[in-house]
Design a protein around this motif. Structure first.
Motif, PDB file in Angstrom:
ATOM      1  N   TYR A 192     103.032  13.567  30.305  1.00 28.70           N
ATOM      2  CA  TYR A 192     102.528  14.830  30.814  1.00 28.70           C
ATOM      3  C   TYR A 192     102.833  15.344  31.949  1.00 28.70           C
ATOM      4  N   ASP A 193     102.747  16.632  31.889  1.00 26.55           N
ATOM      5  CA  ASP A 193     103.022  17.256  33.276  1.00 26.55           C
ATOM      6  C   ASP A 193     102.588  18.838  33.381  1.00 26.55           C
ATOM      7  N   PHE A 194     102.725  19.323  34.448  1.00 27.28           N
ATOM      8  CA  PHE A 194     102.212  20.723  34.709  1.00 27.28           C
ATOM      9  C   PHE A 194     103.421  21.769  34.571  1.00 27.28           C
ATOM     10  N   VAL A 195     103.071  22.856  34.030  1.00 32.11           N
ATOM     11  CA  VAL A 195     103.938  24.139  34.188  1.00 32.11           C
ATOM     12  C   VAL A 195     103.021  25.213  34.949  1.00 32.11           C
ATOM     13  N   HIS A 196     103.635  25.944  35.895  1.00 39.92           N
ATOM     14  CA  HIS A 196     102.986  27.063  36.711  1.00 39.92           C
ATOM     15  C   HIS A 196     103.639  28.316  36.251  1.00 39.92           C
ATOM     16  N   HIS A 197     102.721  29.010  36.017  1.00 44.22           N
ATOM     17  CA  HIS A 197     103.087  30.643  35.429  1.00 44.22           C
ATOM     18  C   HIS A 197     101.883  31.526  36.141  1.00 44.22           C
ATOM     19  N   ARG A 198     102.329  33.117  35.707  1.00 42.75           N
ATOM     20  CA  ARG A 198     101.242  33.837  36.276  1.00 42.75           C
ATOM     21  C   ARG A 198     100.972  34.877  35.387  1.00 42.75           C
ATOM     22  N   THR A 199      99.699  35.383  35.186  1.00 45.73           N
ATOM     23  CA  THR A 199      99.531  36.634  34.394  1.00 45.73           C
ATOM     24  C   THR A 199      99.978  37.847  35.093  1.00 45.73           C
ATOM     25  N   ASP A 200      99.923  39.074  34.416  1.00 50.06           N
ATOM     26  CA  ASP A 200     100.536  40.391  34.878  1.00 50.06           C
ATOM     27  C   ASP A 200      99.992  40.667  36.092  1.00 50.06           C
ATOM     28  N   ASP A 201      98.726  40.470  36.326  1.00 47.84           N
ATOM     29  CA  ASP A 201      98.095  40.455  37.590  1.00 47.84           C
ATOM     30  C   ASP A 201      98.580  39.906  39.105  1.00 47.84           C
ATOM     31  N   GLY A 202      99.276  38.820  38.643  1.00 47.51           N
ATOM     32  CA  GLY A 202      99.727  38.194  39.639  1.00 47.51           C
ATOM     33  C   GLY A 202      99.000  36.933  39.897  1.00 47.51           C
TER      34      GLY A 202
ATOM     35  N   ARG B  52     108.144  13.501  19.416  1.00 50.31           N
ATOM     36  CA  ARG B  52     108.247  14.644  20.089  1.00 50.31           C
ATOM     37  C   ARG B  52     107.201  15.829  19.967  1.00 50.31           C
ATOM     38  N   GLU B  53     106.197  15.355  19.412  1.00 48.03           N
ATOM     39  CA  GLU B  53     105.091  16.389  19.137  1.00 48.03           C
ATOM     40  C   GLU B  53     104.392  16.725  20.457  1.00 48.03           C
ATOM     41  N   CYS B  54     104.006  18.072  20.608  1.00 51.74           N
ATOM     42  CA  CYS B  54     103.222  18.556  21.603  1.00 51.74           C
ATOM     43  C   CYS B  54     101.708  18.188  21.088  1.00 51.74           C
ATOM     44  N   LEU B  55     101.263  17.314  21.822  1.00 50.30           N
ATOM     45  CA  LEU B  55      99.675  16.701  21.286  1.00 50.30           C
ATOM     46  C   LEU B  55      98.751  17.932  21.957  1.00 50.30           C
ATOM     47  N   ALA B  56      99.020  18.609  23.045  1.00 46.97           N
ATOM     48  CA  ALA B  56      98.014  19.373  23.518  1.00 46.97           C
ATOM     49  C   ALA B  56      98.780  20.115  24.718  1.00 46.97           C
ATOM     50  N   ILE B  57      98.143  21.412  25.034  1.00 48.37           N
ATOM     51  CA  ILE B  57      98.572  22.296  26.019  1.00 48.37           C
ATOM     52  C   ILE B  57      97.201  22.917  26.552  1.00 48.37           C
TER      53      ILE B  57
ATOM     54  N   ASP C 213      89.732  14.711  30.967  1.00 49.64           N
ATOM     55  CA  ASP C 213      88.888  15.535  29.975  1.00 49.64           C
ATOM     56  C   ASP C 213      90.066  15.822  28.536  1.00 49.64           C
ATOM     57  N   ALA C 214      91.226  16.201  28.895  1.00 49.04           N
ATOM     58  CA  ALA C 214      92.234  16.438  27.940  1.00 49.04           C
ATOM     59  C   ALA C 214      92.431  15.325  27.177  1.00 49.04           C
ATOM     60  N   LEU C 215      92.692  14.167  27.992  1.00 49.82           N
ATOM     61  CA  LEU C 215      93.086  12.913  27.516  1.00 49.82           C
ATOM     62  C   LEU C 215      91.995  12.218  26.675  1.00 49.82           C
TER      63      LEU C 215
ATOM     64  N   PHE D  45      92.538  10.895  22.870  1.00 57.48           N
ATOM     65  CA  PHE D  45      92.215   9.554  22.297  1.00 57.48           C
ATOM     66  C   PHE D  45      91.148   9.410  21.234  1.00 57.48           C
ATOM     67  N   ILE D  46      90.127  10.388  21.284  1.00 56.06           N
ATOM     68  CA  ILE D  46      89.246  10.342  20.273  1.00 56.06           C
ATOM     69  C   ILE D  46      90.025  10.766  18.698  1.00 56.06           C
ATOM     70  N   LEU D  47      90.854  11.555  18.880  1.00 58.20           N
ATOM     71  CA  LEU D  47      91.596  12.005  17.623  1.00 58.20           C
ATOM     72  C   LEU D  47      92.715  11.274  17.149  1.00 58.20           C
ATOM     73  N   ARG D  48      93.361  10.677  18.036  1.00 59.55           N
ATOM     74  CA  ARG D  48      94.613   9.909  18.004  1.00 59.55           C
ATOM     75  C   ARG D  48      94.851   8.540  18.395  1.00 59.55           C
ATOM     76  N   GLY D  49      93.767   8.199  18.984  1.00 62.91           N
ATOM     77  CA  GLY D  49      93.931   6.714  19.430  1.00 62.91           C
ATOM     78  C   GLY D  49      94.519   6.478  20.749  1.00 62.91           C
ATOM     79  N   VAL D  50      94.643   5.575  21.444  1.00 63.79           N
ATOM     80  CA  VAL D  50      95.084   5.263  22.965  1.00 63.79           C
ATOM     81  C   VAL D  50      96.401   4.689  22.793  1.00 63.79           C
ATOM     82  N   PRO D  51      97.313   5.475  23.594  1.00 66.75           N
ATOM     83  CA  PRO D  51      98.574   5.032  23.418  1.00 66.75           C
ATOM     84  C   PRO D  51      98.873   3.874  24.454  1.00 66.75           C
ATOM     85  N   ALA D  52     100.087   3.025  24.420  1.00 69.39           N
ATOM     86  CA  ALA D  52     100.199   2.026  24.991  1.00 69.39           C
ATOM     87  C   ALA D  52     100.518   2.078  26.431  1.00 69.39           C
ATOM     88  N   TYR D  53     101.238   3.436  26.714  1.00 76.00           N
ATOM     89  CA  TYR D  53     101.869   3.967  28.103  1.00 76.00           C
ATOM     90  C   TYR D  53     101.606   5.334  28.201  1.00 76.00           C
TER      91      TYR D  53
END
Length: 232
Positions: free
Chosen positions: A74-84, A98-103, A116-118, A122-130
């Motif tokens: 998981y990682d972050f991406v930064h962007h802006r709305t039209d109002d800056g 390669r599935e994107c589980l959530a954004i 909270d996101a994880l 975890f409830i829907l898909r189970g706990v990954p090993a790493y």
């Protein structure tokens, strides 16, 4: 082909060919490439091969995903709305499928949001090993580390200044920015949330992925309706 190119302007001819075959056309990549060139469409340059980070003993420090739910990143991406005003996306991937589980899209995302996101996943898909991430404060916060350990997963932090160790997320982030963020004007946070979620679903179910033989990570399945027996 031209209609698909208009719709997905950042796709190369191989992905367009895969979409055509998915729509029922009997066509191979070479023929699509010939038509692509004839119509004056741009053939993207080949992506340069990436090196790996090796230790002195010859071993590779990169943890390779071997099955679904083995390694999430998981990682972050930064962007802006039209109002800056800035907003961030928290992108969570299953590296093997390669599935994107959530954004998750919000103005601010902290360690509590990561947990909270994880938790939802975890409830829907189970706990990954790493769980792989960089060394940002949201990821190495004690609350996040303690919580991940408590649910039975292990953390896999990349070396500082070595983004290629998180290559799956880096590649996904680049696709998100190239195919959506750079081509859309978001007039509100809510609009960004809706359009990004639509793109995520398309990425998972429709978009051909080169590493998967030009198949999508999680293609939609159509379950035929059972025929109602005829009463005599």
């Amino acid at each position: 082909m031209i209609e698909l190119t208009r719709q997905y302007g950042r796709y190369g001819y191989r992905r367009i060919a895969a979409l055509l075959r998915d729509a029922g056309w009997q066509i191979n990549d070479k023929r699509v490439e010939r038509l692509w060139r004839r119509e004056g469409l741009k053939v993207p340059m080949k992506q340069p091969k990436k090196g790996r980070l090796w230790l002195n003993d010859g071993s590779c420090v990169r943890l390779r995903p071997e099955y679904r739910n083995h390694v999430w990143s998981y990682d972050f991406v930064h962007h802006r709305t039209d109002d800056g005003k800035a907003f961030r996306t928290l992108n969570i991937l299953d590296e093997h499928s390669r599935e994107c589980l959530a954004i998750r899209v919000k103005r601010r995302l902290n360690s509590a949001e990561v947990i909270d996101a994880l938790t939802d996943l975890f409830i829907l898909r189970g706990v990954p090993a790493y769980i792989r991430s960089d060394n940002g404060p949201e990821f190495i916060a004690r609350a996040v580390r303690d919580w991940i350990a408590a649910v039975g997963a292990q953390t896999a932090y990349i070396e500082p200044g070595s983004p290629w160790e998180n290559g799956y997320c880096e590649s996904f982030n680049a696709r998100l920015r190239d195919e959506l963020l750079n081509g859309e004007v978001f007039y509100s946070l809510r609009e960004a949330q809706i359009l990004i979620e639509q793109w995520r679903k398309h990425y998972n179910t429709k978009r051909p992925h080169s590493a998967l033989g030009y198949r999508p990570p999680a293609p939609e399945t159509i379950v035929p309706m059972e025929q109602t027996p005829i009463m005599h």
